[in-house]
Enzyme design. Structure first.
Site, short mmCIF file in Angstrom:
data_model
loop_
_atom_site.label_atom_id
_atom_site.label_comp_id
_atom_site.label_asym_id
_atom_site.label_seq_id
_atom_site.Cartn_x
_atom_site.Cartn_y
_atom_site.Cartn_z
N SER A 162 -9.35 2.22 3.10
CA SER A 162 -8.41 2.94 2.26
C SER A 162 -7.43 2.02 1.52
O SER A 162 -6.64 2.48 0.70
CB SER A 162 -7.64 3.95 3.11
N SER B 27 -9.73 -0.01 7.22
CA SER B 27 -9.20 0.16 5.86
C SER B 27 -8.68 -1.11 5.21
O SER B 27 -8.44 -1.13 4.01
CB SER B 27 -8.09 1.21 5.87
N LYS C 241 0.83 -1.20 0.00
CA LYS C 241 0.00 0.00 0.00
C LYS C 241 0.87 1.25 0.00
O LYS C 241 1.94 1.29 0.62
CB LYS C 241 -0.91 -0.02 1.23
#
Length: 464
Positions: free
Chosen positions: A156, A180, A81
């Protein structure tokens, strides 16, 4: 091979690599080609490491030729990420403010994954600072849901979940400060595991990651692969004072027999609104578990809307304490919602912050007491399935107004407590989109949570 390489799990790939039935280079090339084919439509990856990934795959093959096989992740392509610092490449945090940010050092978990032989093929997209449950930002744009390109992928860690769902990588890393990892896993039909706080050393600075708890963890297509990835990242490190060992002197307590395993079922964690689509899917799953012999009891926990206000106070304070000192020209680079959250955080009084901490303590007490009577808690992961990518997050569910930022996912209470939690795909809504079920375990009971989740996965036969 009868199956496409990109359809294989981490475990299947690692067995083939270890036996030299397939090379690390061949595996990496296959996934890179798949990324090149699909990423223009889905936008899961914001940076793709073609050259370094191929180079690292060749080195992984050379190591195997010399008799050095590192782990089940040896030669396995992974995504990281874009909130996770990675040396040698930009880590933008999805923000124009950090568009050219080049970390000097890898995060601890990245160091560990490299040592285990994993091949980093790129960075996955995230909203700015991971501040919301959908994935888009002012640098790289929107990440789309592989099940339906007109829908959101969640956030996210939406880039990681979309990449795994679309078979661009067999597994990816995500981070979770309010859900997330679990939110995009639910919306994209994959597994998302948030380990107990402290199991995986922090990536952002340990003292900024406790209020609320910020976790890193795996997103995968099955539970066993998540366990492999989790074990590779987990463990104590002196650089993080809150990190804890993975191995305790006490062995993991085995799961009780099926008919003695007690599951608490909360339809909506007391105060959330949940759509009929999601509720019907969860009810069907719970009915199956009951029919198999599990002891399932519906519970009211005693939570209330003050938990939402508590979380929002802590989240605003976190953003304002980190970015509240930016100059005007720097603030203007941020998304309007982030600017607003920072501004609101700057106005939080000590008394309001103190009240939020008291509510957090009450949530901890409620959840801790629950696990004195039950082995696991289950509930929906999100209130709704994936929604239209060109529309705002839901403002109303069942005709009731909600907080559009955090009111449509049932995940953030467990970032107040640090419990391990996982989202499992358990079915489809009427429109054919995936629905996720959240399973929460007692703090530090990560292994048993994964074991139980694997039994649910087998019963649901999701992969077929």
């Amino acid at each position: 091979m009868k199956q496409n390489i990109t359809d294989l799990s981490v475990l299947e790939l690692s067995n083939l690599i270890k036996s030299k039935s397939i090379s690390c280079t061949e595996v990496t090339d296959s996934f890179l080609r798949h990324i090149d084919d699909l990423n223009p439509q889905i936008n899961a990856f914001c940076d793709i490491f073609h050259e370094s990934a191929v180079r690292d795959a060749k080195l992984a093959d050379a190591a195997i030729a010399q008799g050095h096989y590192s782990s089940p992740l040896h030669g396995i392509p992974i995504g990281l990420k874009d909130l996770t610092p990675t040396s040698g490449s930009t880590t933008t945090f999805g923000s124009k403010l950090f568009k050219t940010n080049m970390p000097e050092h890898d995060a601890i978990l990245v160091e560990r994954l490299r040592k285990k032989g994993a091949i980093i093929v790129g960075k996955t997209n995230t909203p700015e600072f991971g501040h919301k449950g959908v994935t888009d930002n002012l640098i790289f744009g929107k990440t789309r849901n592989p099940w339906n390109l007109t829908k959101v992928a969640g956030g996210s860690s939406g880039g990681s979940a979309a990449a795994v769902a679309a078979r661009m990588v067999p597994i990816a890393e995500g981070s979770d400060g309010a859900g997330s990892i679990r939110i995009p896993a639910a919306l994209c039909g994959v597994v998302g595991f948030k380990p107990s706080f402290g199991r995986i050393p922090d990536v952002a600075g340990p003292f900024s990651s406790t209020t609320p708890f910020f976790h890193n963890g795996p997103i995968s297509r099955n539970v066993h692969d998540s366990f492999i990835f989790y074990r590779a990242m987990a463990g104590e490190d002196h650089r993080d004072p809150f990190s804890i060992p993975t191995n305790s002197s006490q062995p993991t307590k085995p799961l009780p027999p099926l008919n003695r395993l007690k599951i608490a079922y909360s339809r909506k964690l007391d105060y959330f609104q949940v759509s009929a689509d999601v509720e019907n899917c969860l009810d069907a799953t719970i009915a199956r578990l009951s029919n198999l012999g599990y002891q399932v009891e519906e519970v009211d926990l005693g939570l209330g809307l003050d938990v939402e206000e508590c979380f929002m106070t802590l989240w605003r304070f976190k953003l304002s304490s980190t970015y509240g000192g930016l100059k005007k020209n720097e603030l203007h680079l941020l998304e309007p919602t982030v600017q607003q959250l920072i501004s609101e955080g700057n106005k939080i009084t000590p008394a309001k912050y103190g009240r939020a901490i008291k509510v957090r303590e009450r949530v901890w007490d409620i959840i801790s007491r629950l696990f004195s009577n039950y082995d696991f808690l289950v509930c929906p992961t999100t209130s709704v399935p994936a929604f239209d990518i060109d529309k705002e997050s839901p403002r109303r569910i069942n005709g009731i107004e909600i907080n559009s930022l955090i009111g449509w996912f049932l995940t953030y209470p467990f970032n107040l407590t640090g419990n391990p939690a996982i989202s499992l795909p358990v079915g489809f809504c009427t429109s054919g989109l995936p629905v996720g079920m959240q399973v929460i375990g007692q703090r530090l009971d990560d292994t048993r949570l994964l074991q139980f989740s694997e039994t649910i996965e087998l019963e649901n036969q999701w992969r077929s």
